[in-house]
Design a protein around this motif. Structure first.
Motif, short mmCIF file in Angstrom:
data_model
loop_
_atom_site.label_atom_id
_atom_site.label_comp_id
_atom_site.label_asym_id
_atom_site.label_seq_id
_atom_site.Cartn_x
_atom_site.Cartn_y
_atom_site.Cartn_z
N GLY A 172 0.82 -1.20 0.00
CA GLY A 172 0.00 0.00 0.00
C GLY A 172 0.86 1.25 0.00
O GLY A 172 2.05 1.21 0.33
N TYR A 173 0.29 2.36 -0.32
CA TYR A 173 1.03 3.60 -0.38
C TYR A 173 0.21 4.69 0.29
O TYR A 173 -0.97 4.50 0.63
CB TYR A 173 1.35 3.99 -1.83
CG TYR A 173 0.12 4.00 -2.70
CD1 TYR A 173 -0.65 5.16 -2.83
CD2 TYR A 173 -0.27 2.86 -3.39
CE1 TYR A 173 -1.79 5.16 -3.61
CE2 TYR A 173 -1.41 2.86 -4.18
CZ TYR A 173 -2.16 4.02 -4.28
OH TYR A 173 -3.29 4.01 -5.04
N GLY A 174 0.83 5.85 0.48
CA GLY A 174 0.15 6.93 1.19
C GLY A 174 0.47 6.88 2.67
O GLY A 174 1.39 6.19 3.11
N GLU A 175 -0.30 7.62 3.47
CA GLU A 175 0.00 7.70 4.90
C GLU A 175 -0.35 6.38 5.60
O GLU A 175 -1.42 5.82 5.40
CB GLU A 175 -0.77 8.84 5.56
CG GLU A 175 -0.40 9.01 7.04
CD GLU A 175 -1.00 10.25 7.68
OE1 GLU A 175 -0.42 11.33 7.54
OE2 GLU A 175 -2.08 10.11 8.31
N VAL A 176 0.60 5.91 6.41
CA VAL A 176 0.39 4.69 7.18
C VAL A 176 0.83 4.93 8.62
O VAL A 176 1.60 5.85 8.92
CB VAL A 176 1.20 3.50 6.60
CG1 VAL A 176 0.69 3.11 5.23
CG2 VAL A 176 2.70 3.84 6.54
N GLY A 227 3.70 8.12 8.74
CA GLY A 227 4.56 8.57 7.66
C GLY A 227 3.95 8.22 6.31
O GLY A 227 2.94 7.50 6.24
N ASP A 228 4.56 8.72 5.25
CA ASP A 228 4.09 8.47 3.89
C ASP A 228 4.90 7.35 3.26
O ASP A 228 6.13 7.46 3.13
CB ASP A 228 4.21 9.73 3.03
CG ASP A 228 3.32 10.85 3.55
OD1 ASP A 228 2.21 10.55 4.01
OD2 ASP A 228 3.75 12.02 3.50
N MET A 229 4.24 6.28 2.87
CA MET A 229 4.93 5.10 2.34
C MET A 229 5.02 5.16 0.83
O MET A 229 4.05 5.51 0.14
CB MET A 229 4.21 3.83 2.78
CG MET A 229 4.74 2.56 2.13
SD MET A 229 4.07 1.07 2.86
CE MET A 229 5.03 0.99 4.36
N THR A 230 6.19 4.80 0.32
CA THR A 230 6.38 4.60 -1.12
C THR A 230 7.06 3.25 -1.30
O THR A 230 7.78 2.77 -0.43
CB THR A 230 7.25 5.70 -1.74
OG1 THR A 230 8.55 5.69 -1.10
CG2 THR A 230 6.61 7.06 -1.58
N LYS A 231 6.81 2.64 -2.45
CA LYS A 231 7.38 1.32 -2.70
C LYS A 231 7.88 1.23 -4.12
O LYS A 231 7.18 1.59 -5.07
CB LYS A 231 6.34 0.22 -2.42
CG LYS A 231 6.91 -1.19 -2.51
CD LYS A 231 5.91 -2.22 -2.01
CE LYS A 231 6.54 -3.61 -2.01
NZ LYS A 231 5.63 -4.63 -1.46
N THR A 232 9.11 0.75 -4.28
CA THR A 232 9.68 0.47 -5.59
C THR A 232 9.89 -1.04 -5.68
O THR A 232 9.59 -1.79 -4.74
CB THR A 232 11.01 1.21 -5.79
OG1 THR A 232 11.96 0.70 -4.83
CG2 THR A 232 10.84 2.70 -5.56
N GLN A 233 10.43 -1.49 -6.80
CA GLN A 233 10.70 -2.92 -6.94
C GLN A 233 11.75 -3.40 -5.93
O GLN A 233 11.75 -4.55 -5.53
CB GLN A 233 11.18 -3.22 -8.36
CG GLN A 233 10.09 -3.10 -9.42
CD GLN A 233 10.59 -3.50 -10.79
OE1 GLN A 233 11.78 -3.47 -11.07
NE2 GLN A 233 9.65 -3.88 -11.66
N LYS A 234 12.64 -2.49 -5.52
CA LYS A 234 13.73 -2.89 -4.63
C LYS A 234 13.46 -2.62 -3.16
O LYS A 234 13.97 -3.33 -2.30
CB LYS A 234 15.02 -2.18 -5.06
CG LYS A 234 15.55 -2.59 -6.42
CD LYS A 234 16.87 -1.89 -6.72
CE LYS A 234 17.43 -2.33 -8.06
NZ LYS A 234 18.73 -1.66 -8.36
N GLN A 235 12.69 -1.58 -2.86
CA GLN A 235 12.65 -1.15 -1.45
C GLN A 235 11.34 -0.42 -1.12
O GLN A 235 10.76 0.26 -1.97
CB GLN A 235 13.84 -0.24 -1.15
CG GLN A 235 14.06 0.03 0.33
CD GLN A 235 15.30 0.87 0.55
OE1 GLN A 235 15.63 1.75 -0.24
NE2 GLN A 235 16.02 0.59 1.62
#
Length: 350
Positions: A172-176, A227-235
């Protein structure tokens, strides 16, 4: 079908922070009905894909009834699903089954969620809406029926953290909201700390350099923050850390499938010397310790099972007066007969 005979999704918002004298704050009400609508749309889109038309199940309401605040909501028409079922009751039924499982058999929730909601984007969207509904200080109850029910299904606030953990697991992304132990601090060019979250994963969390001393003071401690979560293929990364503070208590509504009659507040901390997550309630003689949060919960479950077996397999006259006082305190929170049935099913009779 006459209007009075049609099923409706009844939303109950009890007296509390946002409800007074059968009146509700407009913004809060808008958020609640938006969350319910999004849950329905995510279920429909996951189950039927392009065949699901959002406009077919757009919910409406005509009046707000007394009883704290009670809002019956329903679609203008009641279309059939592609397999000729009532689309409205089918989708709201899935929503209520998921909420019921979360309340009564939380260990099975993830499996049921993945079975009912097969589309990953819709699964993430549904979890966001359920987490939002659970975060309210005023419980929101939901029930689909023709006539007004006495109450509905609701998500206890305690599950907000669990739903956020699932959001993180599914990308998921956005605030968590995150809870865990700070295991590393980096303060060279980029200021971040690494947290071992309750779900067992590690994330780099970026913070304002002005908060460095606060972060250092919380090193190797059990903390919570947003905090605000972001996700890439690596991290997976969490940016803009805020509301960072030490977590000293945690309220649990269950341990595995042992659902407590009343929530239990535990003292919690991380023991850096022994590298253990610690969950304790001295008055109830309940504790759990483990090298991860899940192992600590497993330890706590073992202790609950030990108490249940002791008090159900041996009559009161076999216990000391101190032990009987403990039984009385525990009985406020634990249904011994129901717990014994779970143990017998789990271990084949003990």
């Amino acid at each position: 079908m006459a209007e009075r005979e049609t099923p409706k999704t009844w939303i109950f918002i009890r007296d509390g922070d946002i409800v007074k004298n059968h009146s509700i704050e407009g913004l809060a009400f808008a958020r609640i009905i938006t969350d319910v609508q999004r849950v329905i749309d995510n279920i429909g889109a996951s189950k039927y894909g392009k065949d699901y038309k959002k406009e077919d199940l757009r919910l409406y309401f005509k009046d707000i009834q007394e009883g704290s605040v009670v809002a019956p909501m329903y679609p203008i028409t009641y279309p059939a699903s592609p397999d000729s079922k009532n689309l409205f009751t089918e989708i709201t039924g899935i929503m209520e089954r998921l909420i019921t499982t979360l309340n009564t058999k939380p260990d099975l929730f993830r499996e049921q969620l993945e079975s009912e909601i097969t589309s990953p984007p819709e699964r993430i969207g549904l979890l966001k809406s359920l987490a939002s509904l659970s975060s309210s200080n005023t419980p929101v109850e939901i029930k689909t029926s023709v006539k007004k029910p006495q109450n509905g299904h609701f998500i206890p606030k305690h599950y907000t953290s669990y739903l956020n953990d699932l959001l993180i697991d599914y990308g998921g992304y956005g605030e968590v909201s995150v809870s865990g132990v700070i295991v590393r601090i980096n303060g060279d060019k980029n200021y971040y700390f690494t947290i071992e979250a309750k779900n067992g994963h590690k994330y780099n969390c970026y913070f304002d350099p002005s908060k460095e001393e606060t972060v250092k003071s919380l090193y190797k401690k059990w903390v919570g923050f947003k905090g605000d979560m972001t996700k890439t293929q690596k991290q997976t990364k969490i940016h803009s850390v805020k509301e960072l503070d030490e977590v000293k208590t945690e309220t649990l509504h269950n341990a595995e499938n042992y659902v407590f009659k009343e929530p239990i507040k535990f003292d919690v901390h991380y023991d850096n010397d022994d590298k253990l997550w610690c969950i304790e309630n001295e008055s109830l003689s309940l504790s759990g310790y483990g090298t991860s949060y899940n192992k600590a919960l497993n330890s706590l479950t073992d202790e609950i099972e030990g108490h249940v077996l002791s008090f159900t397999n041996f009559p009161d006259e076999k216990h000391s007066s101190e032990s009987l006082r403990l039984k009385e305190r525990l009985s406020v929170y634990i249904d011994f007969k129901a717990a014994k049935k779970i143990i017998d099913g789990k271990y084949g009779g003990v």
